[in-house]
Design a protein around this motif. Structure first.
Motif, PDB file in Angstrom:
ATOM      1  N   CYS A 173       0.840  -1.198   0.000  1.00 43.10           N
ATOM      2  CA  CYS A 173       0.000   0.000   0.000  1.00 43.10           C
ATOM      3  C   CYS A 173       0.873   1.245   0.000  1.00 43.10           C
ATOM      4  CB  CYS A 173      -0.904   0.037   1.233  1.00 43.10           C
ATOM      5  SG  CYS A 173      -2.078  -1.314   1.324  1.00 43.10           S
ATOM      6  N   LEU A 231      -6.658   5.643   9.067  1.00 42.11           N
ATOM      7  CA  LEU A 231      -7.875   5.044   8.515  1.00 42.11           C
ATOM      8  C   LEU A 231      -8.549   5.908   7.456  1.00 42.11           C
ATOM      9  CD1 LEU A 231      -9.459   3.456  11.708  1.00 42.11           C
ATOM     10  CD2 LEU A 231      -8.226   2.308   9.857  1.00 42.11           C
ATOM     11  N   GLY A 232      -8.513   7.220   7.614  1.00 47.77           N
ATOM     12  CA  GLY A 232      -9.153   8.104   6.644  1.00 47.77           C
ATOM     13  C   GLY A 232      -8.252   8.521   5.499  1.00 47.77           C
ATOM     14  N   ASN A 265     -11.700  -2.663   6.084  1.00 46.38           N
ATOM     15  CA  ASN A 265     -12.956  -2.801   6.828  1.00 46.38           C
ATOM     16  C   ASN A 265     -12.959  -2.028   8.149  1.00 46.38           C
ATOM     17  OD1 ASN A 265     -14.109  -4.440   4.864  1.00 46.38           O
ATOM     18  ND2 ASN A 265     -13.147  -6.251   5.738  1.00 46.38           N
ATOM     19  N   HIS A 266     -12.336  -0.886   8.169  1.00 49.09           N
ATOM     20  CA  HIS A 266     -12.383   0.114   9.252  1.00 49.09           C
ATOM     21  C   HIS A 266     -11.699  -0.252  10.562  1.00 49.09           C
ATOM     22  CE1 HIS A 266     -14.842   2.759   6.906  1.00 49.09           C
ATOM     23  NE2 HIS A 266     -15.598   1.725   6.584  1.00 49.09           N
ATOM     24  N   ASN A 267     -11.119  -1.424  10.719  1.00 49.33           N
ATOM     25  CA  ASN A 267     -10.497  -1.689  12.015  1.00 49.33           C
ATOM     26  C   ASN A 267      -9.164  -2.408  11.915  1.00 49.33           C
ATOM     27  OD1 ASN A 267     -11.187  -4.317  11.455  1.00 49.33           O
ATOM     28  ND2 ASN A 267     -12.827  -4.421  12.938  1.00 49.33           N
ATOM     29  N   GLY A 324      -8.705   4.056  -2.439  1.00 46.64           N
ATOM     30  CA  GLY A 324      -9.701   4.642  -1.557  1.00 46.64           C
ATOM     31  C   GLY A 324      -9.112   4.893  -0.187  1.00 46.64           C
ATOM     32  N   ALA A 325      -9.992   5.164   0.771  1.00 41.95           N
ATOM     33  CA  ALA A 325      -9.544   5.378   2.142  1.00 41.95           C
ATOM     34  C   ALA A 325      -9.007   4.061   2.701  1.00 41.95           C
ATOM     35  CB  ALA A 325     -10.688   5.892   2.998  1.00 41.95           C
ATOM     36  N   GLY A 344      -9.092   2.895   5.630  1.00 39.61           N
ATOM     37  CA  GLY A 344     -10.090   2.262   6.488  1.00 39.61           C
ATOM     38  C   GLY A 344     -11.124   1.471   5.694  1.00 39.61           C
ATOM     39  N   ASP A 345     -11.508   1.968   4.520  1.00 43.85           N
ATOM     40  CA  ASP A 345     -12.463   1.239   3.683  1.00 43.85           C
ATOM     41  C   ASP A 345     -11.849  -0.055   3.136  1.00 43.85           C
ATOM     42  OD1 ASP A 345     -14.317   3.227   4.083  1.00 43.85           O
ATOM     43  OD2 ASP A 345     -13.859   4.274   2.208  1.00 43.85           O
ATOM     44  N   ILE A 346     -10.580  -0.017   2.827  1.00 44.17           N
ATOM     45  CA  ILE A 346      -9.917  -1.195   2.266  1.00 44.17           C
ATOM     46  C   ILE A 346      -9.771  -2.283   3.326  1.00 44.17           C
ATOM     47  CG2 ILE A 346      -7.757  -2.038   1.250  1.00 44.17           C
ATOM     48  CD1 ILE A 346      -7.502   0.742  -0.081  1.00 44.17           C
ATOM     49  N   SER A 398      -6.188   8.507   2.084  1.00 40.40           N
ATOM     50  CA  SER A 398      -6.364   7.926   0.760  1.00 40.40           C
ATOM     51  C   SER A 398      -5.107   7.145   0.369  1.00 40.40           C
ATOM     52  CB  SER A 398      -6.621   9.035  -0.251  1.00 40.40           C
ATOM     53  OG  SER A 398      -6.811   8.487  -1.529  1.00 40.40           O
TER      54      SER A 398
END
Length: 171
Positions: free
Chosen positions: A27, A95-96, A123-125, A116-117, A119-121, A98
């Motif tokens: 990433c 998490l937020g 699953n936020h945790n 994307g963000a 956190g979205d990739i 990009s």
């Protein structure tokens, strides 16, 4: 998608010593995750050291004056508390952010680029370790309160030697 190598697998020799792949190779712009992990590990180490001092204080405080050991334990626990808080904040800030992560496609068609963000990739945790850090920080808050309360209470008690003399005189 542009042609060319997106990701290079580690050599077989690297797997002998470290089977993990660094997140930075998968990433972009997520270096703070490493910092969050390092802070979490440091917080856990300081907590362990502080806990060992508290245990030592518990076993030997009746026979010796170990108020300095208790103060050192409180300092280590407070340092651990700060490290865990910083780890939590550091990871939450990523998490937020990009990013682009290169992941295995759902249909086994090779590697795809997920944009994307962060956190979205993930699953936020991320994983259970994120909640471990938060839970440890919450519990550590109560532990520090109890250790500080004991430090305050100990100031009003006579030293262990005087307690033994007073007990022997009563008998």
């Amino acid at each position: 998608s542009a042609s060319g190598t997106k990701w290079k697998a580690p050599s077989a020799d690297d797997y002998v010593h470290n089977p993990c792949i660094p997140l930075d190779s998968l990433c972009t712009d997520v270096g703070k995750v490493t910092s969050a992990g390092n802070l979490g590990v440091a917080g856990t180490v300081f907590f362990t050291l502080g806990l060992m001092l508290v245990i030592g204080y518990t076993f030997f405080s009746e026979s010796r004056d170990l108020s300095k050991v208790l103060m050192a334990a409180a300092a280590l626990l407070m340092l651990s508390w700060m490290m865990l808080l910083a780890s939590w904040a550091c990871f939450a800030s990523v998490l937020g952010q990009s990013t682009t992560c290169y992941l295995q496609g759902d249909h086994n068609e090779g590697i795809i680029a997920a944009k994307g963000a962060f956190g979205d990739i993930i699953n936020h945790n991320g994983s259970y370790t994120y909640y471990y850090v938060i839970g440890a920080w919450v519990v550590l808050t109560a532990v520090i309160g109890l250790v500080v309360q004991r430090m305050v209470a100990e100031r009003s008690l006579p030293p262990p030697e005087q307690q033994k003399k007073a007990t022997n005189e009563r008998v």
